[in-house]
Design an enzyme around this catalytic site. Structure first.
Site, PDB file in Angstrom:
ATOM      1  N   ASP A  28       4.530  -6.384   1.679  1.00  0.00           N
ATOM      2  CA  ASP A  28       3.483  -7.399   1.781  1.00  0.00           C
ATOM      3  C   ASP A  28       2.575  -7.269   0.561  1.00  0.00           C
ATOM      4  O   ASP A  28       1.597  -6.538   0.567  1.00  0.00           O
ATOM      5  CB  ASP A  28       2.674  -7.236   3.062  1.00  0.00           C
ATOM      6  N   HIS A  33      -4.724  -8.641  -1.123  1.00  0.00           N
ATOM      7  CA  HIS A  33      -4.819  -7.207  -0.857  1.00  0.00           C
ATOM      8  C   HIS A  33      -4.844  -6.361  -2.126  1.00  0.00           C
ATOM      9  O   HIS A  33      -5.430  -5.277  -2.120  1.00  0.00           O
ATOM     10  CB  HIS A  33      -3.643  -6.743   0.003  1.00  0.00           C
ATOM     11  N   ILE A  48      -8.932  -7.086   0.419  1.00  0.00           N
ATOM     12  CA  ILE A  48      -9.052  -6.633   1.800  1.00  0.00           C
ATOM     13  C   ILE A  48      -7.821  -5.799   2.163  1.00  0.00           C
ATOM     14  O   ILE A  48      -6.750  -5.956   1.578  1.00  0.00           O
ATOM     15  CB  ILE A  48      -9.221  -7.794   2.792  1.00  0.00           C
ATOM     16  N   GLY A  51      -4.303  -5.984   7.753  1.00  0.00           N
ATOM     17  CA  GLY A  51      -4.737  -5.740   9.125  1.00  0.00           C
ATOM     18  C   GLY A  51      -3.914  -4.672   9.824  1.00  0.00           C
ATOM     19  O   GLY A  51      -4.456  -3.779  10.491  1.00  0.00           O
TER      20      GLY A  51
END
Length: 134
Positions: A28, A33, A48, A51
């Site tokens: 990912d 990110h 960020i 999650g």
């Protein structure tokens, strides 16, 4: 033995280097990110944490500390309420909500941003441990 109402808390943070490594391992590579320039143009203004990577703290706690080694993770619900940022401080908290009498428990899982006191991730885990859960 666990009982309803038992809790455990752990401070938690991740570095950008750890986020980059997770991006490589998971595949990912969403630029929100790992690319500060890209992330600056989003509503987040900076990179960020994934999650799922953020929520892995619950696996660490439940599998090795509370209830402890040998715990089997049966399921997890997650609500990603706010972003998790690399380099910021968070507090992970778990609390036993119920015991089913068959060596499994439902446990609340919450990750809170220390500076704001706001929950960033909330959910519930179902775990089993033949010796530590009645």
């Amino acid at each position: 033995m666990l009982k309803v109402g038992d809790t455990y808390e752990m401070p938690f943070s991740l570095t950008q280097e750890q986020v980059n490594a997770f991006a490589e391992l998971s595949g990912d590579k969403n630029p929100v990110h790992i690319d500060a320039t890209f992330a600056a143009n989003t509503s987040f203004k900076k990179p960020i944490v994934h999650g799922i990577f953020s929520s892995a703290i619950f696996s660490r706690i439940l599998g090795t500390i509370f209830p402890g080694d040998g715990t089997i993770y049966l399921g997890q619900t997650l609500q990603f309420k706010r972003p998790v940022y690399p380099g910021e401080d968070y507090q992970a908290r778990v609390e036993v909500l119920s015991l089913d009498g068959r060596n499994s428990a439902t446990i609340a899982t919450v990750l809170t941003h220390v500076a704001t006191g706001k929950a960033v991730i909330e959910g519930e885990a179902k775990v089993m441990h033949k010796e530590l859960i009645p």
